[in-house]
Design a protein around this motif. Structure first.
Motif, short mmCIF file in Angstrom:
data_model
loop_
_atom_site.label_atom_id
_atom_site.label_comp_id
_atom_site.label_asym_id
_atom_site.label_seq_id
_atom_site.Cartn_x
_atom_site.Cartn_y
_atom_site.Cartn_z
N LEU A 16 30.43 36.44 31.48
CA LEU A 16 31.26 36.04 32.62
C LEU A 16 31.36 34.52 32.70
N GLU A 17 30.23 33.85 32.54
CA GLU A 17 30.23 32.39 32.62
C GLU A 17 31.09 31.78 31.51
N ASN A 18 30.91 32.25 30.29
CA ASN A 18 31.62 31.67 29.16
C ASN A 18 33.12 31.92 29.21
N LEU A 19 33.53 33.09 29.69
CA LEU A 19 34.95 33.44 29.68
C LEU A 19 35.70 32.96 30.91
N THR A 20 34.99 32.59 31.99
CA THR A 20 35.69 32.13 33.19
C THR A 20 35.36 30.70 33.56
N GLY A 21 34.50 30.03 32.78
CA GLY A 21 34.28 28.61 32.97
C GLY A 21 33.37 28.23 34.12
N PHE A 32 34.99 37.44 39.07
CA PHE A 32 35.06 38.78 38.49
C PHE A 32 35.79 38.68 37.17
N ALA A 33 35.39 39.49 36.20
CA ALA A 33 36.08 39.52 34.92
C ALA A 33 36.15 40.94 34.39
N LEU A 34 37.24 41.24 33.71
CA LEU A 34 37.39 42.46 32.94
C LEU A 34 37.51 42.02 31.49
N LEU A 35 36.46 42.20 30.75
CA LEU A 35 36.37 41.67 29.40
C LEU A 35 36.64 42.79 28.39
N LEU A 36 37.70 42.63 27.62
CA LEU A 36 38.14 43.65 26.66
C LEU A 36 38.06 43.09 25.25
N VAL A 89 43.17 38.35 35.29
CA VAL A 89 43.73 37.03 35.55
C VAL A 89 44.93 37.19 36.49
N LEU A 90 45.29 36.10 37.16
CA LEU A 90 46.43 36.13 38.05
C LEU A 90 47.71 36.30 37.25
N PRO A 91 48.69 37.03 37.79
CA PRO A 91 49.91 37.35 37.04
C PRO A 91 50.60 36.13 36.44
N GLY A 92 50.89 36.23 35.15
CA GLY A 92 51.61 35.17 34.47
C GLY A 92 50.79 33.94 34.15
N THR A 93 49.45 34.02 34.31
CA THR A 93 48.58 32.86 34.08
C THR A 93 47.36 33.30 33.28
N THR A 94 46.51 32.31 32.99
CA THR A 94 45.18 32.59 32.43
C THR A 94 44.09 32.31 33.45
N THR A 95 44.46 32.20 34.73
CA THR A 95 43.52 31.86 35.80
C THR A 95 42.66 33.06 36.16
N PRO A 96 41.34 32.96 36.05
CA PRO A 96 40.47 34.09 36.42
C PRO A 96 40.47 34.31 37.92
N VAL A 97 40.16 35.52 38.33
CA VAL A 97 40.17 35.89 39.74
C VAL A 97 38.81 35.55 40.35
N GLY A 98 38.82 34.73 41.40
CA GLY A 98 37.58 34.35 42.07
C GLY A 98 37.85 33.76 43.43
N ILE A 99 36.79 33.46 44.15
CA ILE A 99 36.92 32.91 45.50
C ILE A 99 37.62 31.56 45.47
N ASP A 100 37.29 30.74 44.48
CA ASP A 100 37.87 29.40 44.40
C ASP A 100 39.29 29.38 43.84
N THR A 101 39.73 30.48 43.22
CA THR A 101 41.07 30.51 42.63
C THR A 101 42.09 31.26 43.49
N VAL A 102 41.62 32.01 44.49
CA VAL A 102 42.51 32.72 45.41
C VAL A 102 41.98 32.55 46.83
N HIS A 103 42.62 31.70 47.62
CA HIS A 103 42.17 31.51 49.00
C HIS A 103 43.23 30.74 49.80
N PRO A 104 43.17 30.83 51.14
CA PRO A 104 44.08 30.05 51.97
C PRO A 104 43.60 28.60 52.08
N GLU A 105 44.40 27.78 52.71
CA GLU A 105 43.99 26.40 52.95
C GLU A 105 42.81 26.36 53.92
#
Length: 262
Positions: free
Chosen positions: A92-97, A141-145, A157-173
């Protein structure tokens, strides 16, 4: 409002087969090598909508805390279960940074699809969706295939990106602290159908595969913070019956050229 119902009694193989198994995708060798058992906690299990407004009717979850506290009855204190004895996950650490994860829950299995594409639906919920935590916390969170003998790719990842799904990548202002991040995919806070503070909208993970070939899928979620990494739990919810084998026919073709008749 009504909460979802969670149970943690099913063995991991039965849990996955019951939720995702179908005639088009063969699932074998289901295991969970890392979970809350080191702290005496059941960190994965099944859920049902139970009359709530939760977007999935049923399925299973992986959490960074006690799965029995996610729903069932209202809990007014924060969900912050687990100790540092319950470790993290290097993949998880290596694949999501990120680094220094703890309280990881892993479910993994082999699969063979009859078609050339697979997909399924999930969402992320967390206690970290409060105060200024999204500005500083990287629960992920990661789904590693990977194909047999190959290397992992993260398909959560978020649609159309390579951005992993996490608290810091999806949140309001968080006013005065940090700008919103991919807020389109944030469903809201205090939605009332779980004991978590907030969650994402339903998302879809998908990948192209070679039909009738063996792949390994690793689902993993973990806590991460520069403050107290074991505090404020998160969970991933996988929708039952959403694992699909699809046929990808490639780009749309337009064999006929428009003609103007005089």
């Amino acid at each position: 409002s009504q909460l979802i119902t969670t149970t943690t009694t099913l063995p991991v193989d039965q849990l996955v087969q019951q939720s995702l198994g179908n005639d088009c995708v063969d699932i074998t060798n289901v295991t969970s090598s890392i979970n809350g058992s080191v702290d005496g906690l059941n960190s994965f299990g099944s859920f049902t909508q139970s009359g709530s407004s939760f977007p999935f009717t049923n399925g299973f979850f992986l959490s960074t805390g006690d799965g029995n506290r996610i729903g069932n009855s209202l809990i007014n204190t924060d969900l912050s279960d687990g100790t540092t004895a319950w470790g993290g996950d290097n993949d998880l650490e290596n694949l999501t940074g990120i680094s220094n994860t703890v309280n990881a829950t892993v479910i993994e299995f082999d699969l063979i699809s009859t078609s050339n594409r697979i997909s399924f639906n999930y969402l992320l919920a967390s206690e970290e969706y409060q105060q200024n935590f999204p500005c500083n916390v990287s629960d992920r969170f990661a789904l590693l295939l990977r194909p047999q003998g190959g290397t992992y790719q993260n398909i959560a990842v978020l649609p159309g990106t390579t951005t992993p799904v996490g608290i810091d990548t999806v949140h309001p202002e968080v006013v005065g602290q940090c700008l919103a991040a991919n807020e389109t995919f944030f469903a809201g806070q205090m939605l009332g159908n779980t004991n978590f503070e907030g969650r994402t909208v339903p998302l879809t993970a998908s990948a192209n595969v070679i039909p009738n070939s063996i792949y390994h899928l690793k689902m993993v979620i973990a806590d991460q913070s520069s403050f107290d990494p074991t505090a404020y739990d998160s969970a991933i919810f996988i929708e039952a019956s959403s694992l699909r084998a699809e046929i990808d026919l490639g780009p749309d073709l337009f064999p006929c050229v428009d003609a103007t008749l005089n």
